[in-house]
Design a protein around this motif. Structure first.
Motif, short mmCIF file in Angstrom:
data_model
loop_
_atom_site.label_atom_id
_atom_site.label_comp_id
_atom_site.label_asym_id
_atom_site.label_seq_id
_atom_site.Cartn_x
_atom_site.Cartn_y
_atom_site.Cartn_z
N ALA A 278 0.87 -1.18 0.00
CA ALA A 278 0.00 0.00 0.00
C ALA A 278 0.90 1.22 0.00
O ALA A 278 1.22 1.79 1.04
N PHE A 279 1.32 1.64 -1.19
CA PHE A 279 2.38 2.65 -1.30
C PHE A 279 2.05 3.96 -0.60
O PHE A 279 2.91 4.59 -0.02
N PHE A 280 0.78 4.37 -0.69
CA PHE A 280 0.47 5.69 -0.15
C PHE A 280 -0.02 5.64 1.30
O PHE A 280 -0.59 6.59 1.80
N GLN A 281 0.23 4.50 1.94
CA GLN A 281 -0.04 4.47 3.37
C GLN A 281 1.24 4.23 4.15
O GLN A 281 1.22 4.08 5.36
N ASP A 282 2.36 4.18 3.44
CA ASP A 282 3.62 3.87 4.08
C ASP A 282 4.60 5.02 3.81
O ASP A 282 5.03 5.24 2.69
N PRO A 283 4.96 5.77 4.88
CA PRO A 283 5.84 6.94 4.69
C PRO A 283 7.16 6.59 4.00
O PRO A 283 7.75 7.42 3.33
N LEU B 14 2.25 18.31 -3.16
CA LEU B 14 0.90 18.61 -2.68
C LEU B 14 -0.11 17.60 -3.22
O LEU B 14 -1.01 17.14 -2.52
N LEU B 15 0.05 17.23 -4.49
CA LEU B 15 -0.89 16.29 -5.10
C LEU B 15 -0.69 14.87 -4.56
O LEU B 15 -1.63 14.10 -4.46
N LEU B 16 0.56 14.53 -4.25
CA LEU B 16 0.84 13.14 -3.88
C LEU B 16 0.69 12.87 -2.39
O LEU B 16 0.50 11.72 -2.00
N GLN B 17 0.79 13.91 -1.56
CA GLN B 17 0.84 13.64 -0.11
C GLN B 17 -0.55 13.38 0.47
O GLN B 17 -1.58 13.74 -0.13
N ASN B 18 -0.56 12.75 1.62
CA ASN B 18 -1.78 12.62 2.41
C ASN B 18 -1.35 12.56 3.87
O ASN B 18 -0.19 12.29 4.16
N PRO B 19 -2.28 12.85 4.80
CA PRO B 19 -1.87 12.96 6.21
C PRO B 19 -1.14 11.73 6.74
O PRO B 19 -0.28 11.86 7.61
N VAL B 20 -1.45 10.55 6.23
CA VAL B 20 -0.81 9.34 6.75
C VAL B 20 0.70 9.36 6.53
O VAL B 20 1.45 8.82 7.33
N ILE B 21 1.13 9.99 5.45
CA ILE B 21 2.57 9.95 5.13
C ILE B 21 3.24 11.31 5.34
O ILE B 21 4.33 11.53 4.83
N TYR B 22 2.62 12.21 6.09
CA TYR B 22 3.24 13.52 6.33
C TYR B 22 4.65 13.40 6.89
O TYR B 22 5.48 14.26 6.66
N SER B 23 4.94 12.35 7.65
CA SER B 23 6.24 12.25 8.31
C SER B 23 7.38 12.27 7.31
O SER B 23 8.50 12.64 7.65
#
Lengths: 296, 333
Positions: free
Chosen positions: B185-190, B271-280
């Motif tokens: 899950a690429f966009f849930q893993d920083p 900005l387009l690719l980020q989401n709060p889960v991967i802010y770190s």
């Protein structure tokens, strides 16, 4: 490394050339793959996309999603907005860039260095996101086309390319026209502009592609969805802000996967004009960039 | 009107003896060297009229926002002047220095910018050298045409492609599972944000980046290669001793520019690719100040952050330029 000294290729160099060509072909394949993938998904049916079977070729060919996207009024409104923003933006940008570049190309113009400096300095300093945002709001441009077309009306890079083109414009023509009693305006509009079609066309392409592709100013300043360009429509589709269209109306179990189908179609329709024009415009861009690079 | 015609006729110069464009750039001796502003305006007022709208553009949309940075040191109230209301000194500067979220974004910016510089900057050089070894002009042109294509895509389209390829059942995960791995899950893993960002950056920019190098390559004197061949240099030696030094000025100029934009890592793409889960890992200064300033409306605070970012960028480009001027003699100005 290799010690081939012969005038013809050494074995090592021949091997290198084969590997080199193979690597470049592989690179082309990698560059093109995402495009092929979009097309494949756009024409595929949901079942195959859901189970992850669509890569290079469409599976379960159908045009349902096209009907769904194209029957969404908001898509059309936003697509039309993109066209309007692109046309108006390009016209304004061309008017400002051409006149400024032309005046700057006149070496006898007093204050020329200063006027060039005014433009070039902005390549290295800019106000930053927040002061720009406050300014546009203060000017009352929010939810108007001006928020998109005015702040980007001059690209300094394009300006410098045009300036160097006008500097190389044959003086004799303008001199002859001046002798015939033509004013600067006459010379500019009736001699310089008609003879600069090539560079003007290049600049139109530069600006038009930039306006067509832009999304952020609209995202920032447009609050009414009726004002969005299609790029923001697409962005909201991706972010799941809107479900896109009335796709969820049917008995679909996996809305997110269907959304990816709708996304593919929207992406395809958004890049379509650029991809169609690309073979024709590409070399203009390349020569424009080279001109700009050499002359700076 | 009479003075205009007089002005217009004085534009006429005797024809330059040589038609070569280069002679035109030398000042002509028959013209008065200095002109007062009054004379210049009387003579060239039509040309100056061309400058009016563009100058208004620069003043309003470029220089006003630069001055607007003063709100970093003033309190800003919505609806008031863009220059803020009252001085608060370094209040907002102290605020971000003590803000852990800012420092997290700061280090992410440094890492992402550094990786971009190290990974993305050299690749166009390699690609240009590879293209340069092709003998078939048609093949070369085809490869170039294909490699430029991503440059013409909207960043939104690029982000869409990234999402599509890294989706749960997307191509990348299909490859992983077919090799016996587990879908990611690429966009849930920083941890995955940086590789994804860099890959998409390479995909989008590498081909276009070759243009200037290819232009520089064509200016290298063929005779140098011939001389090297006679001296017994093979292709590697020729590349090392002739080709690379030949494009060195281009490399340095682009390196300086890249260092200058180091802190401004692809704001729109992040900005387009980020989401709060991967802010770190995925939150950079510019996206952080976007959230602070525009989403949360803390205009002064965000401006202070933006000013800090811009000052770092400016310092970087000035020092890179100075160092390069000292050491290799190439510079932007």
């Amino acid at each position: 490394m290799t010690r081939g000294v012969r005038p013809r290729d050494s074995a090592g160099y021949t091997a290198f050339r084969v590997v080199n060509a193979a690597l470049l072909l592989a690179m082309c394949a990698l560059v093109l793959y995402p495009f092929v993938n979009i097309v494949a998904q756009a024409f595929s049916s949901e079942g195959y996309i859901n189970s992850g079977q669509v890569n290079l070729v469409p599976r379960g060919f159908n045009l349902t999603t096209f009907h769904v996207v194209l029957s969404d009024d908001m898509f059309w409104v936003n697509y039309k907005n993109t066209v309007v923003y692109t046309v108006v933006g390009t016209v304004i940008a061309m008017a400002l860039t051409t006149t400024y570049a032309y005046a700057l190309s006149k070496k006898h113009l007093k204050g020329r260095t200063f006027f060039i400096g005014v433009a070039v300095l902005t390549m290295f300093f800019n106000g930053g996101l927040i002061p720009n945002y406050v300014l546009i709001n203060t000017l009352g441009f929010k939810d108007t086309i001006w928020a998109i077309v005015l702040p980007n009306a001059i690209s300094v890079f394009n300006l410098l390319v045009m300036k160097s083109f006008f500097e190389n414009f044959p003086d004799e023509l303008e001199e002859a026209a001046a002798i015939d009693g033509m004013s600067t305006y006459g010379i500019f509009f009736r001699i310089v502009i008609p003879l600069s079609k090539a560079v003007l066309a290049t600049m139109v392409l530069f600006y038009a592609v930039a306006f067509w592709n832009s999304w952020f100013s609209a995202y920032l300043y447009m609050t009414d969805p009726h004002n969005y360009p299609v790029t923001v429509y697409l962005r909201n589709l991706m972010a799941g802000v809107t479900s896109g269209t009335t796709v969820t109306g049917g008995n679909l179990d996996n809305a997110t996967q269907i959304a990816s189908n709708v996304q593919s179609v929207t992406m395809l329709l958004t890049v379509l004009p650029i991809v169609c024009l690309y073979p024709f415009i590409q070399r203009y861009f390349v020569s424009g960039v080279m001109l700009g690079a050499v002359k700076q | 009107m009479a003075s205009d015609t007089a002005g217009a006729t004085s534009v006429v110069e005797p024809p330059v003896p040589s038609a070569r464009p280069s002679t035109r750039s030398t000042p002509r001796l028959d013209r008065p060297v200095r002109r007062t502003w009054r004379q210049a305006l009387a003579r060239d007022w039509r040309l100056y009229s061309f400058l009016v709208l563009p100058l208004i553009f620069f003043a309003v949309f470029r220089y006003l926002p630069i001055l607007g940075n003063v709100v970093a040191f003033r309190r800003f109230r919505p609806g008031s002047s863009i220059f803020g209301d009252e001085w608060v000194g370094l209040y907002y500067v102290r605020m971000f220095i003590q803000d852990p979220a800012f420092w997290s974004a700061f280090w992410n910016t440094v890492i992402l910018g550094g990786l971009t510089l190290v990974v993305v900057f050299p690749l166009p050089i390699v690609l240009a050298l590879m293209l340069n070894e092709l003998r078939s002009r048609r093949f070369k042109r085809t490869v170039q045409t294909i490699s430029y294509l991503p440059h013409f895509m909207s960043i939104v389209i690029v982000a869409g492609m990234v999402f599509q390829l890294t989706a749960a059942k997307g191509t990348v995960n299909q490859v992983i599972t077919s090799l016996g791995g587990n879908a990611i899950a690429f966009f849930q893993d920083p941890d995955w944000f940086r590789p994804i960002y860099l890959t998409s950056e390479v995909w989008q920019t590498v081909g276009w980046g070759t243009i200037l190098y290819l232009a520089a390559l064509t200016t290298i004197d063929e005779q140098l290669y011939e001389a090297a061949r006679i001296d017994g240099a093979n292709r590697w030696r020729q590349t090392w001793h002739i080709t690379l030094p030949g494009i060195r000025p281009t490399m340095i100029v682009l390196l300086i520019l890249n260092i200058g934009s180091f802190m401004a890592v692809g704001f729109e793409k992040v900005l387009l690719l980020q989401n709060p889960v991967i802010y770190s890992t995925a939150d950079v200064i510019s996206t952080y100040l976007y959230r602070v300033g525009i989403v949360s409306n803390s205009v002064s605070y965000a401006t202070a952050i933006g000013l800090f970012e811009a000052l770092i960028g400016l310092t970087l480009i000035l020092s890179a330029n100075a160092i390069s001027k000292r050491t290799v003699g190439a510079s932007l100005w």
